[in-house]
Write an enzyme that holds these catalytic residues in place. Structure first.
Site, short mmCIF file in Angstrom:
data_model
loop_
_atom_site.label_atom_id
_atom_site.label_comp_id
_atom_site.label_asym_id
_atom_site.label_seq_id
_atom_site.Cartn_x
_atom_site.Cartn_y
_atom_site.Cartn_z
N SER A 120 0.81 -1.22 0.00
CA SER A 120 0.00 0.00 0.00
C SER A 120 0.85 1.27 0.00
CB SER A 120 -0.94 0.02 1.21
OG SER A 120 -0.26 0.37 2.38
N LYS A 157 1.45 4.11 7.19
CA LYS A 157 0.67 5.01 6.33
C LYS A 157 1.22 6.43 6.45
CE LYS A 157 -2.65 2.14 4.97
NZ LYS A 157 -1.92 0.93 5.39
#
Length: 200
Positions: A120, A157
């Protein structure tokens, strides 16, 4: 490339033996010194040292036929705390191990290493299998790449906060951001470096 604590011990043993005896130890001597279960275990450890560029076997399969390459000394041992997701949150499992990390990747304060699982964050150059160097801290600025913990699970993230809401954004156009109440997010640290093994 980085060495684990065990690999460093093996390298130091080989280095000392070579200096004292003028030749490498036999597989049996290595097995007995480290109490390995089999000669195959010895071969696997030596192969790892060779793959990482610390040992060379220029004469085929002769068991005493290897030479050590210089151990890079501008490195520091940091805790390796397991694997963390760069996709959906995944528990970061702490294991009793350390890794040698180039000092140029470290910064002041407490540092530790985590291995990435998932893709991701691929648009930020963070790939599955990479080892991230993290500076441990409980806060982050908007736009920093963080290791954050949500209800006991950790993820990597980009961090953005607005008032009482936190958005954890992936760096992958195929994935959606994760919106979480600020009091549900714990910042574990900020990413400050990356190491990667290239497969031959």
């Amino acid at each position: 490339m980085l060495l684990t604590k065990q690999q460093t011990r093996i390298y130091r043993y080989l280095e000392t033996y070579l200096r004292r005896h003028g030749r490498p130890p036999s597989y049996q001597e290595i097995r007995e010194h480290f109490n390995f279960r089999s000669l195959n275990s010895v071969a696997k450890h030596l192969k790892q040292l060779e793959r990482k560029g610390y040992l060379e076997s220029p004469w085929g399969n002769q068991k005493r036929a290897f030479r050590l390459l210089p151990l890079r000394t501008t490195a520091a041992a940091v805790p390796f705390l397991g694997r963390v997701a760069a996709g959906a949150p995944l528990e970061a499992v702490e294991i009793p191990e350390t890794m040698e990390v180039p000092e140029s990747l470290l910064s002041g304060g407490n540092n530790f290493a985590l291995q990435v699982r998932g893709d991701s964050m691929v648009d930020e150059g963070i790939r599955d299998g990479d080892v991230l160097i993290i500076r441990k801290q409980e806060y982050a600025d908007n736009g920093q790449t963080v290791v954050a913990q949500i209800e006991g699970e950790a993820t990597i993230k980009k961090f953005y906060q607005r008032h009482d809401q936190v958005e954890l954004r992936p760096a992958n156009q195929e994935l959606e951001p994760l919106a979480v109440a600020a009091d549900k997010v714990e910042i574990i640290g900020v990413v400050i470096g990356l190491m990667r093994h290239y497969k031959r």
